[in-house]
Motif scaffolding. Structure first.
Motif, mmCIF file in Angstrom:
data_model
loop_
_atom_site.group_PDB
_atom_site.id
_atom_site.type_symbol
_atom_site.label_atom_id
_atom_site.label_comp_id
_atom_site.label_asym_id
_atom_site.label_seq_id
_atom_site.Cartn_x
_atom_site.Cartn_y
_atom_site.Cartn_z
ATOM 1 N N HIS A 37 0.848 -1.186 0.000
ATOM 2 C CA HIS A 37 0.000 0.000 0.000
ATOM 3 C C HIS A 37 0.882 1.234 0.000
ATOM 4 O O HIS A 37 1.814 1.336 0.793
ATOM 5 C CB HIS A 37 -0.897 0.010 1.244
ATOM 6 C CG HIS A 37 -1.877 1.131 1.240
ATOM 7 N ND1 HIS A 37 -1.720 2.250 2.010
ATOM 8 C CD2 HIS A 37 -3.028 1.302 0.539
ATOM 9 C CE1 HIS A 37 -2.747 3.068 1.803
ATOM 10 N NE2 HIS A 37 -3.544 2.513 0.914
ATOM 11 N N ALA A 84 -7.832 -4.094 0.782
ATOM 12 C CA ALA A 84 -6.852 -5.166 0.555
ATOM 13 C C ALA A 84 -7.555 -6.428 0.073
ATOM 14 O O ALA A 84 -7.071 -7.117 -0.826
ATOM 15 C CB ALA A 84 -6.064 -5.444 1.825
ATOM 16 N N ILE A 99 1.287 -8.796 2.823
ATOM 17 C CA ILE A 99 0.765 -7.461 2.553
ATOM 18 C C ILE A 99 1.532 -6.447 3.389
ATOM 19 O O ILE A 99 1.562 -6.543 4.618
ATOM 20 C CB ILE A 99 -0.738 -7.401 2.902
ATOM 21 C CG1 ILE A 99 -1.503 -8.432 2.073
ATOM 22 C CG2 ILE A 99 -1.279 -5.995 2.686
ATOM 23 C CD1 ILE A 99 -2.945 -8.593 2.490
#
Length: 167
Positions: A37, A84, A99
């Motif tokens: 991200h 996500a 992640i």
């Protein structure tokens, strides 16, 4: 596909941990993909390239492909950014999706904590944090605390927590 996040404040060492953790997990026979991200406006494209021209002209998606790789760029065009979980649906299945970021999302995460950052711990406010990888001892924490420098121990935790077999 199992998924586990690495969450922490900027400068905590998430990317460094990812860079060191990936080879350890892959050496154990685990197929791993990553999702990152970015909090800022980023661009993987360059002005003057045909794909940039396509996007600038208003294309919703542009796929660029070569014999080495392909990349799909999707423009939100005013829509809210995806979660996500929504993005995960675009990923090819592997054993583990790691992640980086998405620290406010409701998936299991390892908090990456560096004391010199001077930021508070995230886990007291996030029930999805399952362990803390830290550069200092944190004896008052009820969660597992793993030495941030001990990549093998962090990989052991990831494998056990996600129920992954080491091949």
């Amino acid at each position: 596909m199992k998924m586990l996040g690495l969450a922490g404040w900027s400068g905590s060492g998430k990317t460094t941990l990812m860079m060191r953790l990936l080879p350890e997990l892959i050496a154990r026979g685990i197929s791993v993909s990553t999702m990152k991200h970015a909090h800022h406006n980023f661009d993987i494209d360059q002005p003057g390239k045909d794909s940039y021209v396509h996007r600038s002209a208003g294309a919703r998606e542009v796929l660029v492909a070569s014999t080495q790789r392909w990349a799909l760029m999707h423009e939100h065009r005013g829509e809210a950014g995806p979660s996500a979980a929504e993005l995960m649906r675009h990923m090819t299945p592997v054993d583990l999706l790691l992640i980086e970021g998405f620290k406010r999302e409701p998936h299991d995460k390892i908090e990456v904590y560096r004391s010199a950052n001077g930021k508070p711990l995230l886990h007291p406010e996030d029930p999805h944090i399952v362990a803390v990888a830290s550069d200092v001892a944190l004896p008052a924490i009820a969660l597992p605390v793993i030495d941030l420098a001990d990549i093998r121990a962090i990989a052991d935790f990831v494998v056990a927590h996600c129920g992954l077999p080491s091949k």
